[in-house]
Design a protein around this motif. Sequence first.
Motif, short mmCIF file in Angstrom:
data_model
loop_
_atom_site.label_atom_id
_atom_site.label_comp_id
_atom_site.label_asym_id
_atom_site.label_seq_id
_atom_site.Cartn_x
_atom_site.Cartn_y
_atom_site.Cartn_z
N THR A 15 0.86 -1.18 0.00
CA THR A 15 0.00 0.00 0.00
C THR A 15 0.89 1.23 0.00
OG1 THR A 15 -1.53 -1.25 1.37
CG2 THR A 15 -2.00 1.10 1.07
N SER A 16 1.09 1.78 -1.18
CA SER A 16 1.90 3.00 -1.31
C SER A 16 0.94 4.18 -1.27
CB SER A 16 2.74 2.92 -2.59
OG SER A 16 3.57 4.05 -2.70
N SER A 17 1.11 5.16 -2.12
CA SER A 17 0.27 6.36 -2.05
C SER A 17 0.46 7.19 -3.30
CB SER A 17 0.69 7.19 -0.83
OG SER A 17 0.03 8.44 -0.83
N TYR A 18 -0.51 8.03 -3.58
CA TYR A 18 -0.33 9.06 -4.62
C TYR A 18 0.82 9.98 -4.22
CZ TYR A 18 -1.40 12.98 -7.74
OH TYR A 18 -1.32 13.98 -8.68
N ALA A 19 1.11 10.04 -2.92
CA ALA A 19 2.24 10.84 -2.45
C ALA A 19 3.57 10.33 -3.01
CB ALA A 19 2.29 10.84 -0.92
N ALA A 20 3.63 9.06 -3.38
CA ALA A 20 4.84 8.51 -3.98
C ALA A 20 4.91 8.81 -5.48
CB ALA A 20 4.90 7.01 -3.75
N VAL A 21 3.78 9.27 -6.02
CA VAL A 21 3.65 9.50 -7.46
C VAL A 21 3.91 10.97 -7.80
CG1 VAL A 21 1.94 9.58 -9.35
CG2 VAL A 21 1.98 7.62 -7.76
N SER A 22 3.39 11.84 -6.95
CA SER A 22 3.29 13.25 -7.29
C SER A 22 4.32 14.11 -6.57
CB SER A 22 1.88 13.72 -6.93
OG SER A 22 1.87 15.09 -6.70
N THR A 23 4.96 14.98 -7.29
CA THR A 23 5.88 15.96 -6.71
C THR A 23 5.06 17.18 -6.30
OG1 THR A 23 7.56 15.18 -8.25
CG2 THR A 23 7.99 17.30 -7.16
N GLU B 207 0.82 6.42 -13.97
CA GLU B 207 1.38 5.28 -13.24
C GLU B 207 2.92 5.23 -13.30
OE1 GLU B 207 -1.25 5.19 -15.20
OE2 GLU B 207 -2.91 4.28 -14.07
N GLU B 208 3.52 5.99 -14.21
CA GLU B 208 4.98 6.00 -14.33
C GLU B 208 5.62 7.11 -13.50
OE1 GLU B 208 6.38 3.81 -16.83
OE2 GLU B 208 4.30 3.08 -16.74
N SER B 209 4.81 8.00 -12.96
CA SER B 209 5.37 9.20 -12.32
C SER B 209 5.88 8.90 -10.91
CB SER B 209 4.30 10.29 -12.22
OG SER B 209 3.69 10.51 -13.48
N TRP B 210 6.93 9.62 -10.54
CA TRP B 210 7.50 9.47 -9.19
C TRP B 210 7.67 10.83 -8.54
CZ3 TRP B 210 8.60 5.48 -5.96
CH2 TRP B 210 8.50 4.19 -6.50
N ASN B 211 7.36 10.89 -7.27
CA ASN B 211 7.65 12.07 -6.47
C ASN B 211 9.17 12.29 -6.49
OD1 ASN B 211 7.90 14.04 -4.53
ND2 ASN B 211 6.53 13.06 -3.06
N GLU B 212 9.58 13.51 -6.84
CA GLU B 212 11.02 13.79 -6.95
C GLU B 212 11.63 14.22 -5.62
OE1 GLU B 212 10.89 16.71 -10.06
OE2 GLU B 212 10.04 15.23 -11.44
N ILE B 213 10.87 14.22 -4.56
CA ILE B 213 11.36 14.69 -3.26
C ILE B 213 12.62 13.90 -2.84
CG2 ILE B 213 9.94 13.10 -1.85
CD1 ILE B 213 9.45 15.45 0.08
N THR B 214 13.60 14.62 -2.26
CA THR B 214 14.81 13.96 -1.74
C THR B 214 14.62 13.70 -0.24
OG1 THR B 214 15.88 16.03 -1.10
CG2 THR B 214 16.25 15.26 -3.37
N LYS C 282 6.36 7.76 1.98
CA LYS C 282 5.68 6.87 1.04
C LYS C 282 6.52 6.66 -0.22
CE LYS C 282 2.42 5.14 1.93
NZ LYS C 282 2.31 3.91 2.75
N LYS C 283 7.17 7.74 -0.68
CA LYS C 283 8.04 7.60 -1.85
C LYS C 283 9.19 6.63 -1.56
CE LYS C 283 11.84 9.22 -4.33
NZ LYS C 283 12.17 10.52 -4.89
N PHE C 284 9.89 6.85 -0.42
CA PHE C 284 11.08 6.04 -0.16
C PHE C 284 10.71 4.61 0.23
CE2 PHE C 284 12.75 10.39 0.26
CZ PHE C 284 13.70 10.31 -0.76
N ALA C 285 9.54 4.43 0.85
CA ALA C 285 9.11 3.06 1.18
C ALA C 285 8.78 2.29 -0.11
CB ALA C 285 7.90 3.09 2.11
#
Length: 332
Positions: free
Chosen positions: A122-130, A143-150, A166-169
Amino acid sequence: TTVFVSGATGFIAIHIVKVLLDKNYTVIGSVRSAEKGDALAKQLGSSRFSYEVVPDIAKEGAFDDALQNHPEIKVFLHTASPFHFKATDVEEELLKPAVGGTTNALKAITKYGGQIENVVITSSYAAVSTSTKEKNPAHTNNEESWNEITWDEALVDSFAGYRGSKKFAEKAAWDYVKENKVNFKINYINPSFVFGPQAFPVSNNELNTSSEVINSFLKLSSPNDPIPSTAGGFVDVRDVAKAHLVAFEHNLQNQRLILNAGRFNSQTILDVLHENFPELDSKLPVGTPGSDKEELKQYATIDNSKTKQILGFPLIGIKETVVDSVKQILNN
Ligand code: NDP
């Protein structure tokens, strides 16, 4: 078939467990304490539900005992992760448990769950969207997009921290299956804000983070109160639960399912409340009815057409999800 659900006491997870039991699966949930496990078992009232106590998913080897005890588990749904915006130490309270929980789950599966065929994270849209691209109407997330947050950007505050967690998990899971030989299929569920009723009514004044978005409007006492500020994508929890089953029943592999039924802001919620609960008029600001339509055009597009095709069922809309959430709270 036996399905393991981590974080079984969560808002989303209880719905998943219910749907699984309805479909005749046997379910083993991980919970943080025997008290919580007993309470959930009592609510569910099914002989096909049992629990394993996992007090902290972040602890090395957290899931080892649970999997050793249950060689019959065929499906592992990993929902447990901290979801709140109250962290004072983002790294310790959000990033490490989210990432550690995911890698501990996958390591336990490698060591003691060789028979496990399907894993769903269970990830999140937070892992998708910057977040800086959310208010760019020219931008599209899919579905290919990734949050660019460091990692460092995630440390700034608990909102960035949750998004980063959520992105890093999710990233940790993709890396794990790239770097290790695994026997299972893995897929990811990426919901935006999850609304809708609790699987069982709760008497708490404060609900889980996403349900509290709606509950915060019900805590207003006058039309002159400041309007709670909120905006995002939304999806109903009942659809999120069903999607977790699609993710392992449909022979998918390495798919991300972006669960989003549309966008909303504070005005959207106010308008649904006034239209459907006239008894709340005396407590709620009116705002500028209908103004959300133009406002929401200023946001990035969420293109989850691939997901919708895979799901094969229509997603519940804003009116139904808000009305059903509110009815339950008012009836409590
Ligand atoms: P809840 O807070 O209701 O559920 C979270 C669950 O995870 C709880 O059972 C909680 O246990 C457990 N948990 C958290 N941290 C730990 C830990 N360190 N060790 C053991 N268990 C832990 O949230 P939701 O149901 O909303 O969220 C479930 C999943 O869905 C999360 O991964 C979340 O990120 C994701 N998600 C949620 C969205 C939403 O809008 N609701 C949107 C997108 C993704 P306990 O309550 O006992 O602390």
